[in-house]
Design a protein around this motif. Structure first.
Motif, mmCIF file in Angstrom:
data_model
loop_
_atom_site.group_PDB
_atom_site.id
_atom_site.type_symbol
_atom_site.label_atom_id
_atom_site.label_comp_id
_atom_site.label_asym_id
_atom_site.label_seq_id
_atom_site.Cartn_x
_atom_site.Cartn_y
_atom_site.Cartn_z
ATOM 1 N N ASP A 233 34.839 22.432 39.557
ATOM 2 C CA ASP A 233 34.736 21.447 40.630
ATOM 3 C C ASP A 233 33.565 20.512 40.371
ATOM 4 N N LEU A 234 32.961 20.631 39.197
ATOM 5 C CA LEU A 234 31.718 19.898 38.927
ATOM 6 C C LEU A 234 31.948 18.775 37.925
ATOM 7 N N SER A 235 31.271 17.663 38.168
ATOM 8 C CA SER A 235 31.291 16.564 37.197
ATOM 9 C C SER A 235 30.246 16.849 36.124
ATOM 10 N N PRO A 236 30.320 16.155 34.996
ATOM 11 C CA PRO A 236 29.413 16.473 33.879
ATOM 12 C C PRO A 236 27.930 16.353 34.244
ATOM 13 N N ASP A 237 27.579 15.464 35.229
ATOM 14 C CA ASP A 237 26.158 15.250 35.520
ATOM 15 C C ASP A 237 25.576 16.278 36.489
ATOM 16 N N ILE A 238 26.362 17.230 36.923
ATOM 17 C CA ILE A 238 25.817 18.250 37.844
ATOM 18 C C ILE A 238 25.424 19.487 37.049
ATOM 19 N N GLU A 239 24.159 19.845 37.211
ATOM 20 C CA GLU A 239 23.628 20.963 36.414
ATOM 21 C C GLU A 239 23.320 22.196 37.268
ATOM 22 N N SER A 240 23.263 21.979 38.594
ATOM 23 C CA SER A 240 22.903 23.129 39.432
ATOM 24 C C SER A 240 23.492 22.971 40.839
ATOM 25 N N VAL A 241 23.965 24.097 41.395
ATOM 26 C CA VAL A 241 24.530 24.101 42.751
ATOM 27 C C VAL A 241 23.877 25.229 43.544
ATOM 28 N N MET A 242 23.451 24.897 44.742
ATOM 29 C CA MET A 242 22.925 25.947 45.636
ATOM 30 C C MET A 242 23.597 25.829 46.994
ATOM 31 N N GLU A 243 23.645 26.959 47.676
ATOM 32 C CA GLU A 243 24.384 27.012 48.947
ATOM 33 C C GLU A 243 23.461 27.458 50.069
ATOM 34 N N ILE A 244 23.691 26.913 51.230
ATOM 35 C CA ILE A 244 22.995 27.397 52.430
ATOM 36 C C ILE A 244 24.050 27.966 53.372
ATOM 37 N N VAL A 245 23.891 29.239 53.718
ATOM 38 C CA VAL A 245 24.839 29.913 54.608
ATOM 39 C C VAL A 245 24.192 30.036 55.990
ATOM 40 N N ILE A 246 24.992 29.782 57.015
ATOM 41 C CA ILE A 246 24.459 29.792 58.389
ATOM 42 C C ILE A 246 25.300 30.706 59.266
ATOM 43 N N ASP A 247 24.614 31.610 59.972
ATOM 44 C CA ASP A 247 25.254 32.395 61.032
ATOM 45 C C ASP A 247 24.686 31.916 62.353
ATOM 46 N N GLY A 248 25.530 31.776 63.345
ATOM 47 C CA GLY A 248 25.038 31.282 64.632
ATOM 48 C C GLY A 248 25.720 31.959 65.798
ATOM 49 N N LEU A 249 25.099 31.814 66.959
ATOM 50 C CA LEU A 249 25.663 32.433 68.155
ATOM 51 C C LEU A 249 26.892 31.682 68.658
ATOM 52 N N SER A 250 27.061 30.426 68.214
ATOM 53 C CA SER A 250 28.275 29.681 68.577
ATOM 54 C C SER A 250 28.568 28.654 67.494
ATOM 55 N N THR A 252 28.916 25.510 67.974
ATOM 56 C CA THR A 252 28.050 24.351 68.226
ATOM 57 C C THR A 252 26.687 24.523 67.561
ATOM 58 N N ASP A 253 26.147 25.729 67.631
ATOM 59 C CA ASP A 253 24.832 25.978 67.022
ATOM 60 C C ASP A 253 24.892 25.751 65.516
ATOM 61 N N ILE A 254 25.976 26.220 64.888
ATOM 62 C CA ILE A 254 26.116 26.043 63.436
ATOM 63 C C ILE A 254 26.313 24.568 63.109
ATOM 64 N N ASP A 255 27.105 23.896 63.941
ATOM 65 C CA ASP A 255 27.283 22.442 63.773
ATOM 66 C C ASP A 255 25.928 21.732 63.693
ATOM 67 N N LYS A 256 25.091 22.040 64.684
ATOM 68 C CA LYS A 256 23.771 21.394 64.762
ATOM 69 C C LYS A 256 22.947 21.691 63.524
ATOM 70 N N ALA A 257 22.930 22.955 63.123
ATOM 71 C CA ALA A 257 22.119 23.356 61.976
ATOM 72 C C ALA A 257 22.619 22.677 60.702
ATOM 73 N N MET A 258 23.952 22.639 60.537
ATOM 74 C CA MET A 258 24.511 21.992 59.335
ATOM 75 C C MET A 258 24.162 20.505 59.330
ATOM 76 N N ARG A 259 24.248 19.883 60.514
ATOM 77 C CA ARG A 259 23.966 18.444 60.581
ATOM 78 C C ARG A 259 22.525 18.145 60.141
ATOM 79 N N VAL A 260 21.562 18.860 60.732
ATOM 80 C CA VAL A 260 20.164 18.536 60.377
ATOM 81 C C VAL A 260 19.877 18.893 58.920
#
Lengths: 298, 272
Positions: A233-250, A252-260
């Protein structure tokens, strides 16, 4: 969608229902409350092998805690109520009861109470003392540094686990720097945790494996060293991928966290080597909660 | 709606059982029906209207004016609502109360809050013996709720106390906390002899030094984390107990009664 030179993939993160609880740990000072909280939320990055996902939600001032001492609120997520109760009790017993000067309180109300210190009281070997204060039961358990005070139960609530986004960058240091900035902003959002080390996971997984015994294995489509030998899924110029995983009480909470979080990454922009933002999903088959990146940033 | 008010017409010669006059038993009754309710006075049964002038309509708020210490069982098994007693109350005030509030502006007699289960009893004057106790022969006294006494209390306060909080701003007589099974008794004034006699579990919280019985052993001076929570729970009370200056968390702890289970405690405010 392109923001500040960063391409936002037209994809979505897929999350699933979980059970969650919040506990408040206090201590003589913030340092020891944090030590206890770190121990309690340790080895809790993924339900795949840890039994739960846990993290520190935020630091609490003395005015915000039940006993007027500095404290830390933590969130614990598990796939079911039984597993959550087991993890909570085990961790409370091994990580908070044992931690100098600590006290442990419920952090959330619900009509489904689960044991917090209810069973830890037996450690008191008959010397434990119960106190019912304002309708809440507390246990005073004699320990070598004085008394361990714990509330008997805390609340179990329905929650959402597995919100995520991927940061695709030109280099490993740039990917990490962007994730650090995102995490700093996301930690300001209540009701969410990012359970992986420092909030960032570098070993995103896909469902299944060539080995029958494994339910999950490396997400080869996003592994930069496999670009030439797998369906990438990567183009030649991408050398590194990192992920942020979020657990939330709702959701909406995850929406907010992902947005910021994503906004913080986009602010760094292409100049800082950030190429794309993407997300992990399983074709919509795994969980009922879908977080469409472009909608969130729209 | 005005409070349902009972004004005692004249001083009583005999004791009167007031247990029929509780909020939950008067709802949907007219003033005439309430006035006709029989009350036990000595060996006789006489109607309410023979003793009281009755007025008002709100049965959730009862006021007893010109009250007497011969009016027993006021608020017996009260299950919500409030009763205000302007004057003294007799024995067994708030006995078996399940919810609601009773406020007595004068004194209360023997066995106030006896076997009370929930709710709050506030007494602006003094209370007699066996406050929050068990009926003779019974093993469990007060099982919950809050009792606040602004004056002094007699002997055996909290006898057989099972749960709940008894707060005494004044002094307590002998055998305070005797045979306690659990719960908390806090005394700001002085306490008499034989404190916590045969106490099994529970907490006696004292502001002033006391004669500690031989069956209680000194466990040293400690800072206890539950005390700030306990004091915080008093915040809403119209009492010295709600005053921040009254709170403390450092205590001298005595464990006992060692002739019994020995799991009770006397916590004496530390001067160190």
């Amino acid at each position: 969608m392109i923001i500040n030179g960063v391409t936002i993939d037209a994809t979505f993160a897929e999350a699933f229902p979980m059970k969650a609880t919040r506990a408040i740990i206090t201590a003589q000072n913030e340092k020891w409350a944090m030590i206890s909280a770190q121990a309690m939320t340790g080895f809790a990055t993924s339900v795949i092998a840890c039994g739960c996902e846990a993290g520190i939600e935020r630091v609490l001032s003395p005015e915000e805690t039940p006993d007027g001492r500095p404290g830390v609120s933590i969130l614990i997520f598990a796939m079911g109520g039984k597993g959550l109760a087991k993890q909570l009790e085990t961790r409370a017993g091994q990580c908070v009861l044992t931690s100098p000067t600590s006290a442990l309180f419920a952090g959330i109300d619900s009509d489904k109470p689960i044991p917090l210190g209810k069973n830890l009281r037996y450690f008191g070997d008959g010397f434990q003392i119960s106190k019912l204060i304002n309708g809440k039961r507390y246990w005073r358990i004699p320990v070598m540094d004085g008394e361990f005070l714990t509330e008997a139960t805390t609340g179990q609530v329905d929650a959402v686990g597995g919100g995520n986004f991927l940061v695709l960058a030109q280099s490993q240091p740039q990917a990490l720097a962007a994730c650090e900035v995102a995490i700093e902003q996301m930690r300001k959002i209540p009701n969410v945790i990012m359970p992986f080390p420092g909030g960032v996971v570098r070993s995103g997984s896909k469902v299944g494996s060539k080995y029958k015994t494994l339910g999950a294995s490396t997400n080869d489509a996003f592994c930069p060293t496999l670009k030439g030998i797998t369906r990438t899924d990567l183009s030649p110029d991408i050398e590194s991928v990192m992920e942020i995983v979020i657990d939330g009480l709702s959701k909406t909470d995850i929406d907010k966290a992902m947005r910021v979080g994503m906004q913080a990454v986009c602010e760094l922009g292409a100049e800082a080597g950030i190429q794309r933002l993407s997300a992990g999903n399983y074709g919509g088959k795994l969980g009922p909660f879908h977080f469409h990146l472009q909608e969130i940033l729209g | 709606m005005s409070a349902l008010t009972f004004v005692l017409k004249q001083p009583l010669k005999q004791r009167v059982d007031m247990s029929p006059l509780v909020c939950q038993r008067l709802t949907e009754l007219t003033l005439t029906q309430i006035g006709a309710l029989p009350l036990q006075q000595g060996k006789q049964q006489i109607p309410v209207e023979a003793l009281f002038e009755v007025s008002g309509t709100d049965t959730a708020q009862i006021v007893i004016k010109n009250s007497s210490d011969k009016l027993d069982f006021i608020g017996k098994e009260l299950h919500g609502g409030s009763i205000t007693v302007e004057g003294d109350a007799g024995a067994y005030c708030g006995m078996g109360m399940k919810a609601g509030n009773i406020t007595v502006l004068g004194n209360v007699g023997l066995f106030a809050a006896c076997e009370m289960k929930k709710g709050q009893l506030t007494v602006h004057g003094n209370a007699g013996d066996f406050l929050g106790g068990a009926l003779p022969g019974n093993k469990m006294g007060m099982k919950g709720g809050v009792v606040l006494i602004k004056g002094n209390v007699g002997e055996r306060a909290g006898d057989h106390l099972r749960r709940g909080v008894i707060l005494i701003e004044g002094n307590a007589g002998d055998y305070c906390g005797s045979r306690m099974t659990a719960g908390t008794i806090a005394v700001m004034g002085k306490v008499g002899n034989h404190l916590g006699y045969a106490m099994r579990r529970g907490t006696l919280l004292l502001w002033q030094s006391a004669k500690i019985p031989a069956m209680f052993n000194d466990c040293g001076t400690h800072t206890l984390a539950f005390l700030p929570l306990l004091f915080a729970s008093f915040k809403g009370l119209d009492s010295k107990f709600a005053d921040k200056a009254s709170a403390f968390n450092r205590v001298q702890r005595y464990g006992g009664d060692m002739a019994e289970m020995g799991r009770g405690e006397i916590l004496l405010k530390s001067v160190a």
